[in-house]
Scaffold this motif. Structure first.
Motif: not given
Lengths: 374, 306
Positions: B3-6, B135-138, B249-252
């Motif tokens: 979930s952290f990766a998401l 997380a970073l490359f998709k 912040v928005t995503m959190l």
């Protein structure tokens, strides 16, 4: 080539004419828009400018919507005149409404009519508190009041949502996000039976007089305006810019809060997520179109109210989206600002390429003499 | 961990929205112009982009459509503030109010339209790395373009002659004018480029980020972007960093809602707005620091005496 030339003095005529020209341009653009949408432009303009004036009922409805606009715009005029950019009146309106609702809901069957005064007062304090945050953060931490006041609109909106979906939800309301309908005793007294217009209109007109006195007949009003026009002069004169900031924000917050209370305890009679109707933003336009002058604001408030009612009628009669109101309001402010250029400048026709030197001297001498003659 | 990766992926996505708009506004403000119309431009661009995407099926044409809409509105704003010397705050506000109404008016027939599912973009090989790969490359290519744009803008402002001219106009339009630079034309160009980037941001919201069109969907992101330029003390790299911070912040907030945290959703929705206020307070506290970093002519009209 058209060229702007500074006028020796600001034109008083243009200052009054500019909103009229802006309105004319907006109407022309509106006509084109109606034609592009395949609607009869005459009918479109009729709906916006004649229909809202046609009957006694229509006129009272015009007053119902003009009241909050005038109240909020009066406060904003003081702000803008003192160069304080409070654009979060919408949030102050919402919090005023919430505070008013809080008091209104404490009433029971025995409560007398005096509670209306408390309801309105709560609205004023609610709005003041919300604007007070802006003043405090600006004063203490130098935080930009434009952004802070605007962010607080979103916060207020969410807070309203929390109250009506959460603690204040009417238990017998079929799970609708709304409070109970306030008791009759808390409702703002109406002026005539059968019409929605209430004593808010009288309060608004009294406020117009009060703001006129404040701005043009008191030393405090003078100080505020000097601070806005010439901050350096105000500092030199020893006028406190901090006091101006607080005064302008608390005053405008209080007015917006009062408007919110009148709305919630008046035409609405309960708290719903639809309390914010954009009056706080439209009032910015009202303040400018009214030349930041209390009397001018009465006229522009009525005009903007016509836009609101026209938009609703355009929806029901012409099948156009209600958001047409916002289009016209935005256009009006945009054209007004452009026309305001004519207050300080006049348009001159000038040859595109600079003329040979000798003639240019003659030409500038000519403009100098005509400039003096004008 | 998953979930952290998401959350990280979503943060980069949300940050990209803010980055495009804030970089555009940075260009404006470096030339001495504050455009409070960002929110309005983004709304109109969101409709324009969405409509373009619906009709053409291409995200890239949609971004171009959004950019064009933003640039067009910015041009109107620019002519008013640069040639007619109208008040920048009031004019920007007018643009925001107009944009809110106009986008709602034009967009009403697109509220029912849906975009077709887009194939996901993946950086070859790198996206296969466990955890950071997805997380970073998709991400959408625009996420990487935002980073490239930040680097390019930093180079432009601090390493190129044109950037020096732009900054000098923002510091002292009078001196730039005396040196013979066409101050007003350059300012208009800066305003239009800024508008175009706000437009890209708006189109990204409606085409990729959400993706749909709803009235008022920009939801204050234009205003947050305006706050970001101050937060970043007008530096491109810090703008990008700030954008990711606010994206986070928005995503959190959504993340916490998803995790079932016992806080009313309205208070979570408030978070980005409250964070903006907190950040403004923290950064503005030191008035001298802001004054030193701020382009000196910001918000002030310039009228070359003929």
């Amino acid at each position: 080539m058209l060229k702007l030339e500074a006028r020796p003095d600001a034109s008083k005529t243009m200052s009054v004419m500019s909103p009229v020209i802006a309105l004319a341009i907006t109407v022309v653009i509106g006509t084109i828009l109606f034609m592009m949408l395949g609607k009869d432009p005459v009918r479109g303009l009729y709906v916006f400018f004649v229909e809202p004036l046609k009957s006694v009922y229509a006129l009272t409805e015009l007053a119902v919507k003009a009241t909050p606009l005038i109240l909020i715009a009066l406060g904003l005029a003081v702000c803008f005149r003192s160069n304080v950019w409070n654009i979060g009146a919408e949030g102050q309106f919402i919090v005023g409404g919430i505070a008013a609702a809080g008091v209104a809901m404490t009433a029971d069957k025995e409560t007398g009519r005096w509670i209306v005064a408390l309801v309105l007062l709560a609205g004023v304090f609610g709005g003041m508190a919300w604007a007070g945050i802006v003043a405090f953060l600006r004063d203490r931490f130098n935080a930009n009041e434009i952004l802070v006041s605007l962010m607080l609109v979103y916060v207020a909106d969410q807070f309203l949502g929390y109250m009506v979906y959460g603690p204040w939800k009417d238990p017998a309301g079929f799970n609708f996000p709304q409070t109970i309908t306030f008791l009759k005793s808390t409702n703002v007294p109406k002026l005539f039976t059968g019409f929605r217009v209430n004593i808010g209109l009288i309060i608004a007109l009294l406020a117009v007089a009060a703001f006129w006195v404040l701005l043009f007949r008191t030393y405090a009003g003078f100080q505020l305006q000097v601070g806005g026009l010439a901050p350096a002069a105000a500092r030199y004169a020893g006028f406190s810019s901090r006091r101006a900031l607080w005064t302008a924000l608390l005053l405008s917050g209080g007015m917006a809060g009062l408007a919110g209370a009148l709305e919630v305890a008046g035409p609405l009679g309960q708290l719903t997520p639809y309390v914010p109707a954009g009056y706080g933003f439209a009032a910015i336009i009202v303040a400018y179109v009214g030349r930041l002058h209390p009397v001018g604001i009465v006229f522009s408030g009525v005009l903007m109210s016509m836009f609101y009612i026209g938009g609703e009628l355009a929806q029901s009669r012409l099948g156009l989206p209600k958001s047409l109101t916002g289009v016209f309001q935005g256009l009006l402010l945009f054209t007004l600002l452009a026309c305001d250029t004519l207050i300080h400048y006049r348009i001159r026709w000038q040859a595109a390429r600079p003329a040979p030197k000798t003639t240019s001297i003659v030409a500038s001498a000519n403009t100098a003499t005509t400039g003096k003659g004008a | 961990m998953e979930s952290f990766a998401l959350l990280l992926a979503a943060t980069l996505n949300a940050g990209t929205v803010l980055a495009f708009a804030a970089l555009g506004l940075l260009i404006n403000e470096r030339a001495g112009i504050v455009n409070l119309g960002a929110e309005g431009m983004m709304l109109v661009a969101a409709v324009a982009g969405y409509a373009t995407a619906v009709h053409t099926g291409s995200d890239w044409i949609a971004f171009a459509g959004g950019a064009a809409a933003g640039a067009l509105l910015a041009a109107a704003f620019g002519v008013l503030v640069i040639w007619l010397n109208t008040n920048q705050y009031a004019t920007g506000l007018a643009l925001s109010l107009f944009g809110a109404g106009f986008s709602a008016f034009v967009g009403i027939r697109y509220t029912q339209e849906k975009l077709t599912e887009r194939p996901r973009f993946e950086v070859p090989y790198l996206s296969d790395i466990p955890f950071i790969g997805p997380a970073l490359f998709k991400q959408h290519p625009m996420v990487y373009i935002a980073i490239a744009l930040t680097v390019a803008l930093a180079w432009f402002l601090y390493r190129s002659r044109a950037g020096l001219v732009l900054r000098s106009i923002g510091e002292s339009p009078e001196s730039a004018h005396a040196l013979g630079y066409p101050v007003r034309r350059i300012r208009l160009m800066a305003v239009m480029v800024g508008g175009a980037l706000c437009g890209v941001s708006g189109a990204y919201i409606s085409v990729v980020y959400t993706p749909l069109w709803v009235e008022g969907m920009v939801a204050g992101k234009g205003w947050i972007a305006l706050a970001l330029t101050t937060f970043a003390t007008w530096r491109p790299a810090r703008v990008l960093l700030g954008a990711y911070l606010f994206g986070g912040v928005t995503m959190l907030q959504f993340h916490l809602q998803g995790e079932g945290v016992q806080i009313p959703s309205q208070f979570l929705t408030m978070m980005p707005y409250l964070a903006t206020i907190v950040v403004l307070v923290l950064i503005s506290r030191n008035a001298t620091f802001i004054r030193v970093n701020m382009p000196a002519s910001i918000g002030k009209p310039f009228f070359p005496g003929s």
